[in-house]
Scaffold this motif. Sequence first.
Motif, mmCIF file in Angstrom:
data_model
loop_
_atom_site.group_PDB
_atom_site.id
_atom_site.type_symbol
_atom_site.label_atom_id
_atom_site.label_comp_id
_atom_site.label_asym_id
_atom_site.label_seq_id
_atom_site.Cartn_x
_atom_site.Cartn_y
_atom_site.Cartn_z
ATOM 1 N N VAL A 181 36.063 21.862 44.111
ATOM 2 C CA VAL A 181 36.175 22.927 43.103
ATOM 3 C C VAL A 181 35.365 24.149 43.546
ATOM 4 C CG1 VAL A 181 36.522 21.236 41.248
ATOM 5 C CG2 VAL A 181 34.209 22.081 41.735
ATOM 6 N N PRO A 182 35.710 25.344 43.053
ATOM 7 C CA PRO A 182 35.075 26.572 43.528
ATOM 8 C C PRO A 182 33.559 26.604 43.397
ATOM 9 C CG PRO A 182 37.085 27.104 42.338
ATOM 10 C CD PRO A 182 36.859 25.633 42.159
ATOM 11 N N TRP A 183 33.007 26.152 42.264
ATOM 12 C CA TRP A 183 31.551 26.159 42.113
ATOM 13 C C TRP A 183 30.882 25.388 43.242
ATOM 14 C CZ3 TRP A 183 31.295 24.957 36.157
ATOM 15 C CH2 TRP A 183 31.257 26.176 35.457
ATOM 16 N N GLY A 184 31.378 24.182 43.467
ATOM 17 C CA GLY A 184 30.778 23.327 44.481
ATOM 18 C C GLY A 184 31.017 23.822 45.889
ATOM 19 N N GLU A 185 32.210 24.318 46.149
ATOM 20 C CA GLU A 185 32.515 24.815 47.491
ATOM 21 C C GLU A 185 31.603 25.982 47.868
ATOM 22 O OE1 GLU A 185 37.230 23.755 48.045
ATOM 23 O OE2 GLU A 185 36.675 25.531 46.875
ATOM 24 N N LYS A 186 31.344 26.864 46.921
ATOM 25 C CA LYS A 186 30.450 27.993 47.188
ATOM 26 C C LYS A 186 29.026 27.504 47.448
ATOM 27 C CE LYS A 186 28.653 32.280 45.179
ATOM 28 N NZ LYS A 186 28.768 33.261 44.072
ATOM 29 N N ALA A 187 28.526 26.636 46.568
ATOM 30 C CA ALA A 187 27.153 26.156 46.699
ATOM 31 C C ALA A 187 26.971 25.318 47.958
ATOM 32 C CB ALA A 187 26.761 25.354 45.471
ATOM 33 N N PHE A 188 27.887 24.396 48.204
ATOM 34 C CA PHE A 188 27.736 23.503 49.345
ATOM 35 C C PHE A 188 27.871 24.258 50.667
ATOM 36 C CE2 PHE A 188 28.775 19.090 47.326
ATOM 37 C CZ PHE A 188 27.769 19.304 46.405
ATOM 38 N N SER A 189 28.763 25.245 50.714
ATOM 39 C CA SER A 189 28.887 26.045 51.938
ATOM 40 C C SER A 189 27.574 26.743 52.259
ATOM 41 C CB SER A 189 30.004 27.087 51.778
ATOM 42 O OG SER A 189 31.260 26.464 51.654
ATOM 43 N N GLY A 190 26.939 27.291 51.223
ATOM 44 C CA GLY A 190 25.691 28.008 51.441
ATOM 45 C C GLY A 190 24.518 27.103 51.743
ATOM 46 N N TYR A 191 24.399 26.011 50.999
ATOM 47 C CA TYR A 191 23.233 25.128 51.141
ATOM 48 C C TYR A 191 23.378 24.118 52.279
ATOM 49 C CZ TYR A 191 21.887 26.682 46.413
ATOM 50 O OH TYR A 191 21.531 27.422 45.317
ATOM 51 N N LEU A 192 24.621 23.659 52.536
ATOM 52 C CA LEU A 192 24.837 22.551 53.465
ATOM 53 C C LEU A 192 25.604 22.932 54.718
ATOM 54 C CD1 LEU A 192 25.856 19.835 50.824
ATOM 55 C CD2 LEU A 192 23.586 20.189 51.833
ATOM 56 N N GLY A 193 26.234 24.111 54.723
ATOM 57 C CA GLY A 193 26.981 24.543 55.895
ATOM 58 C C GLY A 193 28.466 24.238 55.794
ATOM 59 N N ALA A 194 29.179 24.564 56.848
ATOM 60 C CA ALA A 194 30.640 24.503 56.833
ATOM 61 C C ALA A 194 31.209 23.103 57.042
ATOM 62 C CB ALA A 194 31.185 25.447 57.901
ATOM 63 N N ASP A 195 30.430 22.173 57.537
ATOM 64 C CA ASP A 195 30.920 20.824 57.809
ATOM 65 C C ASP A 195 31.102 20.063 56.499
ATOM 66 O OD1 ASP A 195 31.576 18.322 58.692
ATOM 67 O OD2 ASP A 195 29.641 17.910 59.666
ATOM 68 N N ARG A 196 32.348 19.937 56.060
ATOM 69 C CA ARG A 196 32.621 19.291 54.782
ATOM 70 C C ARG A 196 32.284 17.801 54.793
ATOM 71 N NH1 ARG A 196 36.233 21.448 50.803
ATOM 72 N NH2 ARG A 196 36.431 23.711 51.035
ATOM 73 N N ASN A 197 32.208 17.194 55.947
ATOM 74 C CA ASN A 197 31.847 15.777 56.002
ATOM 75 C C ASN A 197 30.447 15.538 55.436
ATOM 76 O OD1 ASN A 197 34.271 14.919 57.204
ATOM 77 N ND2 ASN A 197 33.520 15.481 59.238
ATOM 78 N N SER A 198 29.563 16.528 55.608
ATOM 79 C CA SER A 198 28.192 16.385 55.104
ATOM 80 C C SER A 198 28.130 16.528 53.582
ATOM 81 C CB SER A 198 27.278 17.417 55.759
ATOM 82 O OG SER A 198 27.597 18.743 55.332
ATOM 83 N N TRP A 199 29.165 17.079 52.990
ATOM 84 C CA TRP A 199 29.160 17.303 51.553
ATOM 85 C C TRP A 199 29.324 16.004 50.759
ATOM 86 C CZ3 TRP A 199 32.862 22.088 50.592
ATOM 87 C CH2 TRP A 199 32.406 23.171 51.347
ATOM 88 N N ALA A 200 29.942 15.012 51.359
ATOM 89 C CA ALA A 200 30.256 13.779 50.628
ATOM 90 C C ALA A 200 29.020 13.094 50.064
ATOM 91 C CB ALA A 200 31.025 12.814 51.535
ATOM 92 N N ALA A 201 27.888 13.254 50.722
ATOM 93 C CA ALA A 201 26.641 12.626 50.267
ATOM 94 C C ALA A 201 26.148 13.206 48.957
ATOM 95 C CB ALA A 201 25.565 12.762 51.333
ATOM 96 N N TRP A 202 26.724 14.348 48.548
ATOM 97 C CA TRP A 202 26.287 15.033 47.332
ATOM 98 C C TRP A 202 27.431 15.187 46.328
ATOM 99 C CZ3 TRP A 202 21.257 15.068 47.616
ATOM 100 C CH2 TRP A 202 20.635 15.178 48.867
ATOM 101 N N ASP A 203 28.433 14.363 46.445
ATOM 102 C CA ASP A 203 29.631 14.449 45.609
ATOM 103 C C ASP A 203 29.838 13.101 44.921
ATOM 104 O OD1 ASP A 203 32.509 14.121 44.971
ATOM 105 O OD2 ASP A 203 32.744 16.066 45.940
#
Length: 280
Positions: A181-203
């Motif tokens: 979702v847009p809220w998360g995509e914006k925050a995660f891109s800024g805080y965690l970087g472009a690698d979406r694989n790293s986002w799963a740990a916070w989803d």
Amino acid sequence: MQRIKNWACFGGQQQVWKHSSSTLGCSMEVAVYLPPQASETAKLPVLYYLSGLTCTWENMVSKAGAQRYAAEHGLILVSPDTSPRGVNLAGEDESYDFGSGAGFYIDATERPWAKHYRMYSYVTEELPALLAEHFPGADTARSGIFGHSMGGHGALVCAFRNPQRYKSVSAFAPIVAPSQVPWGEKAFSGYLGADRNSWAAWDATALASGTGWRKPVLIDQGMADEFLEKQLKPQLLANAAAAAGIPLTLRLQAGYDHSYYFIASFIGEHIAHHAQQLRR
């Protein structure tokens, strides 16, 4: 810790404390409600509440009416802030959904955010340690966690990543799948970087398949919530929980929006849900 505010409330004390956070590298405020049962000899369970975007501890304390139910069930209610404050990073005050007031309860890995934006470690490690040190009546071994919107996301992630640390979890209108979702995509891109694989740990939806959490989960979602379809998507987590065997109750509440009127309407039921689990 320094106590900066104190009000009598439902037979107990609503307090606000200020302290220097080694995790976040700044001064932080946290609200602590001590019910009338609190004493140095009576060990009471601790219930953490995580607020949403743009909020501070004050939203919960002044709008939800939670103290009445915390007093009824004998729970210490802890409401931290939503992000580091006063760290003076470029861009942290440019938008409501990133930076100040929008820590997303994760540990950032991207510069310059990684130095200060570590709300996950603050909530799960530093804050419980401070409570144990300064509040003898806080039984941090019996802890529950809940929250609203961004805070609902944080509560679910904290519980799913730490099934042995928390005994209960619930959420109001949580962002259940921030990676989608847009809220998360914006925050995660800024805080965690472009690698979406790293986002799963916070989803929470991504975590559902691997978590050891098997205690009841309660989620309330207003059907008149303006963010329901675009930002929240609760059915994604409901489906993932069902596939994983997590006992999740998703209650869709007709006519309710995203506001604290919605939270105040069901806060008593959520606190009762936590009290039942924390007393076991």
